[in-house]
Scaffold this motif. Structure first.
Motif: not given
Length: 203
Positions: A45-52, A54-65, A99-105
């Motif tokens: 999912l992380g790789r696919r989000a980067a192709l969209v 979308l922000p990832k890791m410490q830059h996660h947003t409400v929309e990316s989550t 998992d997505a919620l933990a990364y977002f928080r």
């Protein structure tokens, strides 16, 4: 007309990055295939989000989550449908929806940012609406194990994700099995998954 009843078993894993999640899922997948139990594994999912993109890791947003949550759930549903005529079907979710919620928080804490309470509640409701996993693994970070040089991870964020992973599971009283990097812990997790799937196969 008669129909054959099928049993869908959903096994998920969550935890901070580079703690053996994908390796654990791959090992369980190989064991299940060796037992001729149909299995599908989701992930990347992380790789696919980067192709969209979308922000990832410490830059996660409400929309990316929200994207990660919705896409992961859709992947699991699609994976289950691929083996719809088997008596037992297993879906391995490499990154369970929580998992997505933990990364977002963790991202919010890392940035010292905040979002409206309604955004937190909406994301939580989306994750909670997903059918519970029959078995959920939560990996435990061992700071003493070095990360491969090719991974440019922020060490503080990695620790925060681990913290929020286990805090979220406690807060919501979500049944799970903690998995450390120790060989006996990994083996116990695999055996637990095989026991669950093997028992259901005999029903």
């Amino acid at each position: 007309m008669t129909t054959t009843s099928t049993k869908l078993i959903r096994i998920g894993v969550m935890g901070t990055h580079s703690t053996g999640k994908s390796l654990l899922m791959r090992r369980i997948e190989m064991e299940l295939r060796g037992l001729d139990i149909p299995v599908q594994r989701t992930g990347q999912l992380g790789r696919r989000a980067a192709l969209v993109p979308l922000p990832k890791m410490q830059h996660h947003t409400v929309e990316s989550t929200r994207w990660v949550l919705a896409t992961g759930m859709a992947d699991e549903i699609a994976a289950a449908a691929r083996e719809d005529d088997a008596p037992v079907r297993v879906v391995l979710a490499d990154r369970a929806c929580w998992d997505a919620l933990a990364y977002f928080r963790a991202a919010l804490e890392w940035r010292g940012a905040s979002v409206p309470r309604t955004d937190h509640e909406t994301l939580h409701q989306l994750a909670a609406a997903h059918a519970p996993y029959d078995l959920l693994f939560a990996t435990v970070l061992d700071p003493g194990i070095p990360v491969q040089p090719k991974h440019d991870y922020d060490a503080r964020y990695r620790v925060l994700v681990d913290h929020h992973t286990h805090m979220l599971l406690r807060e919501d009283s979500i049944p799970h099995l903690r998995v450390t990097a120790a060989d006996d812990s990994q083996t116990a997790a695999i055996e637990r998954a095989l026991q669950l799937c093997g028992t259901e196969a005999l029903v």
